[in-house]
Design an enzyme around this catalytic site. Structure first.
Site, short mmCIF file in Angstrom:
data_model
loop_
_atom_site.label_atom_id
_atom_site.label_comp_id
_atom_site.label_asym_id
_atom_site.label_seq_id
_atom_site.Cartn_x
_atom_site.Cartn_y
_atom_site.Cartn_z
N GLY A 240 55.80 12.96 33.34
CA GLY A 240 56.38 14.07 32.61
C GLY A 240 57.12 14.98 33.57
N ALA A 511 43.51 20.87 36.69
CA ALA A 511 42.22 20.79 37.40
C ALA A 511 41.54 22.16 37.38
CB ALA A 511 42.44 20.31 38.83
N ARG A 629 39.63 22.84 46.79
CA ARG A 629 38.72 21.69 46.77
C ARG A 629 39.47 20.47 46.24
NH1 ARG A 629 33.03 21.64 43.46
NH2 ARG A 629 32.02 19.95 44.61
N GLN A 639 48.91 12.14 44.58
CA GLN A 639 49.68 13.28 44.07
C GLN A 639 50.51 13.92 45.18
OE1 GLN A 639 50.02 13.68 40.74
NE2 GLN A 639 48.94 15.61 40.59
N GLU A 706 52.18 19.83 42.46
CA GLU A 706 53.53 20.31 42.77
C GLU A 706 53.72 20.71 44.23
OE1 GLU A 706 55.11 22.27 38.88
OE2 GLU A 706 52.94 22.50 38.89
#
Lengths: 740, 214, 332
Positions: A240, A511, A629, A639, A706
């Protein structure tokens, strides 16, 4: 199992994904579904003079052709205000106005996909066109200052100290303009929606969305339905990167087509159509001036950014935000302005603001370091902000210094000669560059529920989404750790509005928000189960204090005597209940008032540039991050690496090529809108600093989706300069810009 | 390569073809976009072996192999990413070779043996490439993954057969391929991963090839 | 896609007969370009003749050279021992193009016939394109033209031929064998594709209804002294900005007895660099001589707003490619 959180657990959804059994939006098997294909505008500004749909209507298999002339009127789709956010104003065939190229202007519904797409090609459109506005540079005088900038609702401008005085005080100064182009998200899964009207006022939508609840809310408001009458389902999402956050026109059109065709309808946006109606990263123009003393202390910093918004809504590509807070500059000013252009609504794209902003700022930092003849890492350390210089608040945690040092060590930075164009291997000029990464830590209200089932397994639910970010896996880990069970004993469900309400998966907040909710719900259930045991005379744990009970390896047992205990199955069977459930809501507390919360990082890149031909390869890259964390070392690493590869793409490859005369992006396909292929990636590593942050949220996670792209493009641009001695200030750095 | 024996042509009769040709000959010269189709797409009989199962199907000749799999046979593991041969998400194996199923008409593959991602595992036993992709996190969103896995499976066969790639040194000499990471990267470059899982993909292929990092 | 009839002949003659006189018939081989264009609505055939089963799938010695059947896939041609050992520049060029999946599908004959690449040609929603609609104008000349031609273009069209394979075939002086309703004939590679002139819609000299049956490669004893250099915006799976195929015969002292150079990405057809070849024949490959030869080849080049860099890039690419071969880093 005590430390399941953080473990590099394989993805829970791995098996269904590698076997092709993960069901994405367009793939839900809905009986009797018809196929819809959109017709899009070929002009960027003007009106539709006429649409001749007769040939299409008569074509094989075509059921219905919808245009503004026969569309269902949905007042909720009308534009409310030109400052509406992305996804608010949709182009749902309500009028004849064309705001941008590739705007939906019709929908063809047919029995098969082949029929629908053939039908769409037969729709004849004539336009009353107006000249499109698409150029930034020639319209700077028209730019206006918006009220706010960025996802956090920051002010559009900032001032501290006296920039003019600071510049006068400087020994060295720079003043340059940095540019980034239009970029388009291009997730591999094209946006797709299946709409099913279960009753005249009840709608089910299978949608490729980053936010099932925001999707539900917007669709309900457009069709005038109570939200609870709309169900949105999105168990798997083929990427996305922000584009599936807002609700775009095609979602409304799918539901409209299903209503008008009186059949379930499946609609996928074609790849060429994805360039326009689904948001983009706006082109930016960042004018940066900086001054520093000869010891490297920054005396002044100014960042004036201009970007585009659409003719019908507002989004600020807040590239100036990093310049406000990243360095200890005493005299500082930033501003954001917008020009209105004939483009689809610019929107959130992976690290909106920071991705573009760290390119300009960190390239400028590099230029300043050269002006001062300082090592770029040393220069940044000299101006290290120990507290947030704009907000005057302490950081909730900040490991940036460690990131610089560990990243530099890992990369071998100390061997770097200061002079550009001083390393060569055959035809390749070699350069090393670095930059700082930063991304804010946010969270929103989120809910989750946790349940012990009668068979002794656990079910955990939250409506959230997994874009490939690892949500399934990390939520399972958070819950399983609370229960002291193997991850296999927990089934986590997401992507459905019948599950507890959660926020959009954007801004790296899943998260932190939903992870915290799952944590709280799981802890609540854990407490409930302990209480059940210790208050039940039939339990071996009867009479113990709650703090004396351990949950581990699928059992509850006494801290003092592991043999004294029972299984979850024994506990629930004895209770006679079908299940035991706990729910929780996690919401932001006062932490934002007391702390500035950001993830930070440092990126190091090696570029090899062909001395004659200009071809560039990022042969090596190291990113080191401090991001709270880490919930799963394996998915987190992916990621970070994915973000860094987006940085490579931003630096060297991606741009939507503008034909300003026509107001169109001409390379609207994956052959010519270049994103990196495997061969473009060299040795790439992501490492991180262990960071314990008790302030940000209950699980101490800062969000990692990001941060990886921020700073990456600048590190590469700086490496290209170090290799060639040539400074390119407009991305992407294609070979023609360095060879000539 | 030896001349392959020509396989039997499709059972579309010559007479039918001519009839249709005459009808649409009338429409020649009409500007393409304005033209109303004058012939109905006919349905053609085809036989495929898909994931080891023989299937006799009646299909519209316009249907691509990709749409046949996804929309008609509900084998949605094969993905549509661009529908123009520009991303590789639709990669399947036809007679053991990897192709983009979006850029071939189903009818053109009549009689062939097609393997999709759903056909790689042996029951519940994953193909070693699938296992390696999971272990090395060779994906994130998973949408390009079926194509990546099919591509990688074919890659190993190609390397085994000694087929060079654009980065093979001295390709004028016939010799075994040394499967370096650069070789893997080049050979996997027909499969775009927007999430950027390339590092994991290379590691997965490396492991499935039974090789350590070079 | 517009509905079409489909016919899958078993023999070449059946295919040619099936084509008949109809304007709207297309042969389909691998389909990688034709289907793409059909989906875009640029090609709208009423009849498709699937030539994928024709017995044109053989590579074999032919006189002193090699004959490649038109329906051999790009992959099989690139991998074939006869090609790799005698004409490795062809292997290099083919492998530099597209992706493994596409090369498995694309045929040699189909690759020859792939259409020129231009944003404005590929999308019928652009009104101006002399190639799609003769007389409508060229949107690229004043539009976004970074990928476009710098040599041999006309005011009617500045599109480029995108094939890598064809650049190597041009340097190799390949001969295209065709068969049509009026019999068989041979077309030299340099004559196969056309410059746009006033008829950019006609891209090759193939006549209506003619079918490519084979590609013949002449004997080139020094074929291993060769290189295909492709320069592009990413490292794989991208069209060439500029490419160079070089095949040459150099003395031990570096004097070049025979030089063959072709350029890709610069023109409406693969560009045989005859001026550079002439300038280099009999000379030593020092930088100055190479640069002068490249200058001569590009002397008439003309760029536009976004692609002028191709002129300098092509010059440097010629110098690099020849240097690579003379320096012994070739395919041998």
């Amino acid at each position: 199992m005590d430390d399941l959180i953080g473990q590099p657990l394989d993805r829970i959804d791995g098996r269904v994904k590698v076997t092709g059994r993960a069901v994405y939006a367009y793939e839900h098997d809905v009986p009797n579904a018809a196929y819809a294909v959109m017709v899009v505008s070929s002009i960027a500004n003007g009106r539709i003079a006429s649409m001749d749909t007769r040939a299409a209507e008569q074509a094989q298999g075509v059921l219905l052709v919808i245009t503004h002339q026969n569309s269902l009127k949905v007042p909720g789709a009308q534009n409310q205000s030109k400052t509406s956010p992305p996804g608010h104003a949709v182009q749902a065939l309500q009028d004849d106005v064309v705001y941008y190229a590739n705007q939906p202007i019709g929908v063809v519904v047919a029995e098969t996909f082949a029929d629908a797409i053939a039908g769409a090609q037969l729709v004849q459109v004539t336009y009353a066109p107006q000249p499109p506005q698409m150029d930034l540079e020639s319209r700077l005088a028209d730019a206006y200052a918006p009220d706010k900038a960025g996802g956090g609702g920051d002010p559009a401008a900032s001032h501290r100290g006296d920039v003019q005085a600071g510049m006068a005080e400087a020994k060295k100064s720079i003043d340059y303009v940095y540019r980034t182009p239009f970029e388009v998200h291009n997730p591999m899964e094209p946006h797709a929606t299946i709409a099913v009207w279960n009753a005249p006022d009840r709608l089910t939508i299978y949608d490729a969305t980053q936010g099932v609840f925001s999707d539900r809310g917007r669709v309900a408001s457009v069709f005038g339905l109570p939200p609870e009458n709309v169900r949105v389902i999105s168990p798997y999402l083929g990427g996305g990167f922000g584009s599936k956050g807002p609700v775009w026109s095609h979602v409304i059109l799918a539901a409209m087509a299903a209503k008008q065709a009186k059949r379930p309808v499946k609609l996928a946006v074609t790849r060429p159509q994805m360039f326009g109606m689904l948001g983009c990263r706006s082109e930016t123009r960042q004018a940066i001036a900086m001054g520093a003393k000869s010891d490297g202390a920054i005396t002044a910093l100014r960042d004036d950014t201009v970007s585009h918004t659409s003719m019908f809504g507002e989004f600020v590509e807040a590239a100036s935000l990093p310049a406000r807070m990243l360095y200890q500059s005493p005299n500082n000013s930033t501003s954001q302005r917008l020009v209105r252009s004939n483009i689809g609504q610019p929107s959130y794209m992976r690290a909106p603001g920071e991705a573009s902003g760290t390119y300009g700022l960190e390239a400028a930092m590099d230029e300043m370091a050269y002006a001062l003849k300082m090592d770029p890492v040393e220069f940044r350390l000299k101006n290290y902000a120990e507290t947030d210089p704009e907000e005057n608040k302490p950081w909730s945690s900040k490991s940036l210094r460690e990131c610089y040092l560990q990243g530099a060590k890992h990369f071998g930075w100390s061997k770097r000669p200061l002079e550009p164009r001083s390393m060569q291997d055959g035809n390749a000029l070699i350069g090393w560059g670095m930059a700082t990464s930063v991304y804010p830590t946010r969270r929103s209200v989120s809910n989750a529920s946790a349940r012990l089932n009668v068979d002794g397994t656990f079910s955990v639910d939250a409506g959230t989404q997994d874009l490939g970010t690892g949500t399934y896996t990390i939520m399972t880990q958070v819950a399983a750790e609370a229960f002291g069970v193997d991850a296999k004993q927990v089934r986590f469900r997401l992507g459905d509005t019948i599950l507890p309400q959660t926020p959009v998966s954007g801004g790296s907040q899943t998260a932190a928000s939903t992870g915290s909710a799952v944590h709280l719900a799981s802890q609540a259930l854990r407490e409930k189960l302990i209480q059940m045991a210790i208050r039940d005379a039939r339990s071996p744990l009867s009479g113990l204090g709650a703090q004396d009970v351990i949950l581990n390896k699928g059992r509850l047992y006494a801290r003092s005597n592991p043999a004294r205990g029972e299984t979850f199955r024994e506990l629930i069977l004895r209770s006679g209940q079908p299940h035991v459930e706990a729910k929780a809501e996690a919401k932001p507390g006062a932490e934002k008032d007391h702390y500035s919360m950001y993830a930070f990082g440092a990126q190091f890149a090696e570029a090899r540039v062909d001395a004659d031909l200009g071809q560039i390869k990022v042969s090596r890259m190291v990113g080191c991050f401090g991001a709270g964390r880490i919930l799963n070392a394996k998915t987190a690493r992916s990621q970070f690496l994915g973000g860094m590869i987006w940085g490579i793409s931003m630096a060297l490859y991606e741009y939507a090529a503008v034909d300003k005369r026509l107001g169109r992006w001409v390379n609207n396909n994956l052959a010519e809108y270049h994103v990196p292929v495997n061969a473009d990636i060299g040795k790439i590593e992501a490492i991180w600093v262990d960071e314990k942050d008790d302030h940000v949220n209950p699980i101490g996670a800062k969000g990692i989706g990001e941060i990886g792209i921020t700073g990456a493009a600048a590190a590469i641009a700086n490496a290209v300069f170090h290799a060639t001695g040539k400074r390119v200030r407009d991305l992407p750095i294609t070979l023609d810009k360095v060879m000539l | 390569m030896d001349d392959q024996e020509s396989k039997p042509a499709l059972q579309v009769s010559r007479r039918e073809f001519v009839e249709v040709a005459v009808v649409s000959g009338l429409a020649a010269g009409v500007p393409a976009a304005a033209q109303t189709p004058e012939i109905k797409p006919r349905i053609v009989n085809c036989t495929f072996t898909i994931n080891k199962q023989k299937q006799e199907l009646q299909i519209d000749p316009r249907v691509t192999l990709l749409d046949l799999l996804r929309e008609h046979l509900k084998l949605t593991g094969t993905k549509k990413g661009c529908d123009h041969g520009q991303c590789g998400a639709c990669t399947v194996l036809v007679d053991g070779r990897r192709i983009n199923s979006c850029l071939t008409l189903a009818i053109m593959q009549n009689g062939r043996e097609i393997t999709t991602i759903e056909g790689l595992a042996a029951g519940s036993q994953l193909h070693p490439m699938q296992t390696a992709f999971i272990e090395h996190d060779g994906f994130q969103c998973g949408y390009c993954t079926p194509g990546q896995v099919c591509s990688a499976v074919a890659l190993l066969d190609e390397v085994k057969a000694g087929a060079p790639s654009a980065v093979t040194p001295r390709m004028g000499e016939i010799r075994p391929i040394e499967l370096s990471d650069d070789e893997i990267r080049e050979r996997m470059s027909g499969n775009i991963c927007r999430c950027g899982a390339y590092e994991g993909i290379v590691a997965a292929v490396r492991e499935a090839a039974g090789r350590r990092r070079v | 896609m517009k509905p079409f009839s489909y016919f899958c002949p078993a023999t070449v003659d059946e295919a040619i007969q099936g084509y008949g006189e109809a304007q709207e018939t297309r042969f389909i081989g691998g389909g990688t370009n034709l289907l793409d264009l059909m989906k875009m609505g640029v090609e709208r055939p009423a009849h498709l003749i699937d030539i994928g089963r024709l017995p044109l799938m053989k590579i074999s010695p032919h006189g002193d050279g090699v004959r490649i059947g038109a329906l051999i896939s790009n992959t099989d041609a690139a991998n074939h021992e006869l090609i790799r050992t005698r004409y490795p520049v062809l292997t290099e060029a083919i492998l530099a193009g597209a992706s493994p999946q596409l090369r498995n599908m694309a045929t040699m004959g189909g690759n020859l016939l792939q259409r020129t690449r231009c944003y404005y040609f590929y999308d019928p929603s652009y009104q101006e394109c002399n190639k799609r609609t003769p007389g409508s104008g060229c949107a690229a000349i004043d539009g976004y033209n970074r990928i476009h031609a710098v040599l041999g273009q006309s005011p009617q069209c500045i599109a480029v031929h995108p094939s890598d394979m064809c650049v190597a075939l041009t340097a190799l002086d390949a001969v295209v064998q065709v068969k049509g309703p009026h019999g068989e004939r041979s077309i030299n590679m340099t004559e196969f594709h056309r410059l746009p002139g006033d008829t950019p819609q006609v891209e090759t000299n193939l006549q209506s209804g003619e079918l490519i049956t084979a590609i013949d490669l002449p004997s080139i004893p020094y074929g291993k002294q060769s290189h295909y250099l492709k320069i592009r915006d990413r490292h794989s799976y991208a069209f060439a900005l500029v490419s160079v195929a070089v095949v040459l015969d150099a003395d031990e002292d570096g004097t070049m007895r025979h030089v063959r150079i072709a350029l890709g990405g610069v023109a409406h057809k693969p560009w045989r660099a005859t001026k550079a070849e002439k300038a280099l024949t009999g000379e030593k490959a020092d930088k100055k001589t190479l640069r002068a030869a490249a200058e001569e080849e590009l002397a008439d080049a003309h760029g536009y707003e976004h692609n002028s860099f191709k002129i300098e890039l092509a010059k440097r690419a010629i110098v690099r490619a020849v240097t690579t071969v003379v320096g012994g880093q070739q395919n041998g």
